[in-house]
Enzyme design. Structure first.
Site, PDB file in Angstrom:
ATOM      1  N   ASP A  95       6.731   6.196 -28.717  1.00  0.00           N
ATOM      2  CA  ASP A  95       6.848   6.178 -27.250  1.00  0.00           C
ATOM      3  C   ASP A  95       8.239   6.518 -26.718  1.00  0.00           C
ATOM      4  OD1 ASP A  95       8.029   3.919 -28.256  1.00  0.00           O
ATOM      5  OD2 ASP A  95       6.848   2.483 -27.104  1.00  0.00           O
ATOM      6  N   HIS A  96       9.280   6.204 -27.496  1.00  0.00           N
ATOM      7  CA  HIS A  96      10.632   6.318 -26.939  1.00  0.00           C
ATOM      8  C   HIS A  96      11.222   7.726 -27.003  1.00  0.00           C
ATOM      9  CE1 HIS A  96      10.574   1.989 -26.819  1.00  0.00           C
ATOM     10  NE2 HIS A  96      11.829   1.926 -26.416  1.00  0.00           N
ATOM     11  N   ASP A 160      11.615  -4.543 -30.412  1.00  0.00           N
ATOM     12  CA  ASP A 160      11.911  -4.096 -29.063  1.00  0.00           C
ATOM     13  C   ASP A 160      12.055  -5.349 -28.209  1.00  0.00           C
ATOM     14  OD1 ASP A 160      11.563  -1.374 -27.278  1.00  0.00           O
ATOM     15  OD2 ASP A 160      11.182  -3.217 -26.186  1.00  0.00           O
ATOM     16  N   ARG A 448      15.075  -2.651 -16.523  1.00  0.00           N
ATOM     17  CA  ARG A 448      16.539  -2.583 -16.691  1.00  0.00           C
ATOM     18  C   ARG A 448      17.143  -1.561 -15.758  1.00  0.00           C
ATOM     19  NH1 ARG A 448      16.470  -3.523 -23.035  1.00  0.00           N
ATOM     20  NH2 ARG A 448      16.185  -5.740 -22.679  1.00  0.00           N
ATOM     21  N   SER A 643      18.916  -4.446 -25.282  1.00  0.00           N
ATOM     22  CA  SER A 643      17.997  -3.939 -26.302  1.00  0.00           C
ATOM     23  C   SER A 643      18.065  -4.708 -27.620  1.00  0.00           C
ATOM     24  CB  SER A 643      18.348  -2.482 -26.555  1.00  0.00           C
ATOM     25  OG  SER A 643      17.804  -2.038 -27.760  1.00  0.00           O
ATOM     26  N   ARG A 645      18.009  -2.930 -30.380  1.00  0.00           N
ATOM     27  CA  ARG A 645      18.439  -1.904 -31.352  1.00  0.00           C
ATOM     28  C   ARG A 645      19.523  -2.450 -32.276  1.00  0.00           C
ATOM     29  NH1 ARG A 645      20.783   1.298 -26.153  1.00  0.00           N
ATOM     30  NH2 ARG A 645      18.668   0.817 -25.506  1.00  0.00           N
TER      31      ARG A 645
HETATM   32  C1  MIC Z   1      14.972  -0.804 -24.023  1.00  0.00           C
HETATM   33  O1  MIC Z   1      14.150  -1.067 -23.155  1.00  0.00           O
HETATM   34  O2  MIC Z   1      16.198  -0.972 -23.870  1.00  0.00           O
HETATM   35  C2  MIC Z   1      14.478  -0.264 -25.336  1.00  0.00           C
HETATM   36  C3  MIC Z   1      14.887   1.135 -25.438  1.00  0.00           C
HETATM   37  O3  MIC Z   1      13.062  -0.332 -25.370  1.00  0.00           O
HETATM   38  C4  MIC Z   1      15.081  -1.120 -26.455  1.00  0.00           C
HETATM   39  C5  MIC Z   1      14.772  -0.660 -27.805  1.00  0.00           C
HETATM   40  C6  MIC Z   1      15.615   0.473 -28.302  1.00  0.00           C
HETATM   41  O4  MIC Z   1      16.798   0.544 -27.986  1.00  0.00           O
HETATM   42  O5  MIC Z   1      15.086   1.286 -29.062  1.00  0.00           O
HETATM   43  C7  MIC Z   1      14.723  -2.593 -26.371  1.00  0.00           C
HETATM   44  O6  MIC Z   1      14.421  -3.078 -25.301  1.00  0.00           O
HETATM   45  O7  MIC Z   1      14.809  -3.298 -27.381  1.00  0.00           O
HETATM   46 FE1  SF4 Z   2      10.161   1.760 -23.133  1.00  0.00          FE
HETATM   47 FE2  SF4 Z   2      11.904  -0.275 -23.252  1.00  0.00          FE
HETATM   48 FE3  SF4 Z   2      11.469   1.073 -20.983  1.00  0.00          FE
HETATM   49 FE4  SF4 Z   2       9.613  -0.481 -21.930  1.00  0.00          FE
HETATM   50  S1  SF4 Z   2      11.635  -1.140 -21.216  1.00  0.00           S
HETATM   51  S2  SF4 Z   2       9.304   1.584 -21.097  1.00  0.00           S
HETATM   52  S3  SF4 Z   2       9.836  -0.221 -24.116  1.00  0.00           S
HETATM   53  S4  SF4 Z   2      12.380   1.862 -22.840  1.00  0.00           S
END
Ligand code: MIC
Ligand code: SF4
Length: 755
Positions: A95-96, A160, A448, A643, A645
């Site tokens: 998805d990302h 995630d 976010r 995140s 990550r």
């Molecule tokens: C996000 O919403 O910040 C992400 C991208 O989904 C991250 C995961 C990532 O950095 O791959 C998260 O929320 O953990």
């Molecule tokens: Fe994707 Fe994270 Fe955004 Fe959800 S919050 S849509 S998992 S990047």
């Protein structure tokens, strides 16, 4: 899915004995959170009572979910663990990595081309180790999990931070780094500090413009981005029972923004209806049979102050729609105060883009409520003023809302439907703007809104609201407009006002889909080979990190003293860097490039103590590494917020940073550091942050007797020859100290699996 049903039966079979044991151990009535946690303790810990927020406890989660951007690192680690198959049901979701540019079909096609190597890698690792694989276009991890895997009273971990979304269906679902997922998939227990409990009592009922999103926007305003740290938030009360399961999912999803370990709602009729609606009536039936265990005890909800560490009460009858932001998700404005805030703070009033959907807000209910506003643009002869994008959360939702005509409604008022993927939410957005230096505003229904998150542009002021509020703002094009009270001038010169949004919780004709995008793994994957091209720029097999040298760590240079907010986006930016998530060395070139240097108020410009010159953070650190010199990173409050990550922990580890010293950590990031064998420590007195000077040399003393609950000492050697020292705290338990000593948890697993 039959496999799941057997697994769920086994979980439910444990409930009565575990809940009874927990009552005995605690001598109290139980919250829902406690029941689920006790039902998932590893055998060794099953009879104990725990001190909240203090004791580390071993759990046995039922499932693991991973998204493509984090799965690469999680699975590269798992491949080193030496197991033939995953020990618990696990899934990967693509998805990302899909960039939003022109629209769903073309963008998906491009993504499949550009990311072919990574998708092939993930598909073959999944096939080999027995992991379910959701192809690109199938949808966003949390929505797909809610539709297929979440179940009341279950426990899941996911790589995630928005994994808690499944709390909407009564599951304890917790965001973790890839190394934690690797442990659970390898059959090891998963460790967490027994959380504190925050109770949120919802009274009344939502109506009009107010939606589930506004509950969490309000809670974020009350608790702030740090307020949920170390806690699970349990929602209850008549107001909770009146919310749809997907609305509850929205609330739990965005609970990540208050730093909560997770959030949860009890099992109720709405959950049963959603399970049935998504073809899982058999799970609802099983849940009905133990339903007294899938909610908190009546006595708890009657006197919450006696059972929760903190209680918040929100009356849904009085709750106003909210808009939060800019730059942080906890700056909460009731809609009646928002216009004034925009003017007083001189935020750009013109709205340039509105974006709805994402893992947070793309349910059938969200889409129908937003479409009821979008339709008024056409009906009331209004011309849409801002750009508008719609991101469905899954193919199931997309197919269904298209069938029912809602996507057409959006398109006819100027909306562009994007692929079922993260897209703009994670900076995978080729935003076309004529002038990136212009201060500008966007509004999203995502979760976010840190600086630069959606489009990489520090001049973008991003606000967060419900999808229906976003849709109304898109039509108005003006952030000082209040959709509840104000009128707009239409194409005929008349003054028109929006009617309140109306939505449908679940499709009357039922959900439908042609190809949901799932690929089951091979029954026996032993013959499947996983290839990683040694010349690849996107994938790199991992080398074990070196073990601790057995002495105090001395002579560290200061890499950066980060000032203010330092989220995982500042430490390891997403957007264009997502393509390197499977290649540790390449992604390390983004290390801390977003953090602001305390000494010059600039991002990605730090003093190289070897040359005296200022340069980018990664290059400076690579120079220290080349000279065999260790370094330290100093930071502020809630360091590593956001995140899951683990790259934010692995990059400094890979480049030779030895310790991270901050005022406080966000939970997932702190664990990620520990897992990778890094030293994550906090100032015992946060004023000591002010003692750190740019040219200081650091010693960390006390490591030869590194023990739980015993402070360490940091000695600063200032440039003028003077010396200062202060105490620092750590939260390492005995096991985590072993990780530190071994140079990372994986080194221990590898040893265990080999023996
Ligand atoms: C996000 O919403 O910040 C992400 C991208 O989904 C991250 C995961 C990532 O950095 O791959 C998260 O929320 O953990
Ligand atoms: Fe994707 Fe994270 Fe955004 Fe959800 S919050 S849509 S998992 S990047």
């Amino acid at each position: 899915m039959a496999f799941d049903l057997d697994m769920i039966k086994k979980v439910y079979d444990r409930y009565s004995t575990r809940v009874a044991a927990a009552r005995k151990a605690t001598g109290k009535h139980l919250t829902l959170t406690e029941k689920i946690l006790y039902a998932h303790l590893s055998e060794g810990d099953a009879q104990k009572a725990f001190a909240r927020g203090v004791d580390y406890v071993d759990f046995a989660p039922d499932r693991v979910a991973m998204q493509d951007a984090t799965a690469q690192m999680a699975l590269l680690q798992f491949m080193q663990a030496g197991r033939p198959q995953v020990a618990v049901p696990s899934t990967v979701h693509c998805d990302h990595l899909i960039q939003a540019k022109v629209g769903a079909d073309a963008d998906l096609k491009t993504a499949k081309d550009v990311n072919m190597e990574v998708y092939d890698f993930l598909a073959s690792v999944s096939d080999k180790y027995g992991i379910g694989f959701w192809k690109p276009g199938a949808g966003i991890i949390h929505q797909v999990v809610l539709e297929n895997y979440a179940f009341p009273g279950g426990m899941m971990i996911g790589t995630d931070s928005h994994t808690p979304n499944a709390g909407g269906l009564g599951m304890i679902a917790i965001g973790v780094g890839g190394a934690d997922a690797c442990d659970v998939m390898a059959g090891l227990p998963w460790e967490l500090k027994f959380p504190k409990l925050i109770g949120v009592k919802l009274t009344g009922k939502l109506s009009g413009w107010t939606s589930a999103k506004d509950v969490i926007l309000k809670v974020a305003g009350i608790l702030t981005v740090k307020g949920g740290t170390g806690a699970i938030v349990e929602y209850f009360g008549e107001g909770a029972r009146s919310l749809s399961a997907t609305g509850k999912g929205t609330i739990c999803n965005m609970g990540a923004e208050i730093g909560a370990t997770t959030s949860i709602f009890g099992y109720d009729e709405k959950a049963a209806a959603y399970l049935s609606g998504t073809k899982r009536a058999d799970i609802a039936e099983l849940a009905n049979a133990i339903k007294e265990h899938l909610t908190g005890d009546d006595e708890v909800y009657a006197n919450p102050e006696q059972y929760f560490d903190e209680v918040i009460e929100i009356n849904l009858d009085e709750l106003e729609p909210h808009v939060n932001g800019p730059f942080t998700p906890d700056l909460a404005w009731p809609i009646s105060k928002f216009a004034q805030a925009v003017k007083e703070n001189n935020w750009p009033t013109k709205l340039e883009v509105g974006l709805i959907g994402s893992c947070t807000n793309s349910s059938y209910e969200d889409i129908t409520r937003s479409a009821s506003i979008a339709k008024q643009a056409t009906d009331k002869h209004l011309t849409t003023k801002a750009e508008f994008t719609i991101t469905p959360g899954s193919e199931l939702v997309r197919y269904t809302v298209e069938r029912d005509g809602y996507l057409g409604t959006f398109e006819s008022m100027g909306g562009v439907v994007l692929a079922n993927a993260c897209g703009p939410c994670i900076g995978q957005w080729a935003r076309h703007t004529d002038d990136p230096t212009r201060r500008n505003s966007i509004i999203t229904s995502f979760n976010r809104n840190f600086a630069k998150r959606q489009d990489g542009n520090p001049n973008t002021h991003a606000f967060v609201a419900s999808p229906e509020i976003v849709t109304a703002f898109v039509i108005a094009g003006d952030l000082t407009f209040n959709p509840l009270t104000d009128t707009l001038t239409n194409d005929k010169g008349e003054q028109v006002k929006f009617d309140e949004p109306v939505g449908i919780e679940m499709p009357i004709k039922g959900y439908a889909v042609e190809d949901a995008g799932y690929q089951a793994p091979a029954e026996d994957g032993s013959q499947v080979s996983v290839l990683v091209d040694p010349k690849s720029s996107r994938l790199q097999l991992l080398e074990p990190f070196t073990a601790w040298e057995g002495t105090d760590i001395t002579g560290l240079k200061l890499l950066i003293k980060a000032k203010g907010k330092c989220t995982t986006d500042h430490i390891s930016m997403a957007g264009p860097w997502l393509k390197f998530r499977g290649h540790l060395d390449n992604i390390s070139n983004n290390m801390l490039i977003g953090a602001i240097n305390y000494f010059n108020n600039t991002a990605d410009s730090v003093k190289n103590e070897l040359t005296g010159e200022y340069g980018p953070v990664p290059a400076t650190q690579r120079d220290y590494k080349a000279h065999g010199i260790g370094s330290i990173v100093v930071g502020d409050e809630n360091y590593g917020e956001g995140s899951s990550r683990e790259h934010a922990a692995m990059e400094p580890r890979h480049l030779g940073v030895r310790a991270i010293l901050v005022k406080s950590f966000a939970r997932i990031h702190e664990t990620n550091l520990k897992k990778q064998g890094m030293l994550g420590i906090t100032f015992a007195d946060s004023n000591d942050y002010d003692k750190i000077q740019e040219d200081d040399i650091f010693d960390i003393v006390g490591l030869t007797s590194f023990t739980p609950d015993k402070q360490l000492t940091v000695v600063l050697h200032h440039k003028d020859g003077s010396q200062e020292s202060f105490q620092v705290n750590h939260t390492y338990n005995a096991q985590q100290i072993e990780w530190f000593k071994a140079g990372g948890a994986l080194n221990i697993i590898r040893r265990q699996m080999a023996s």
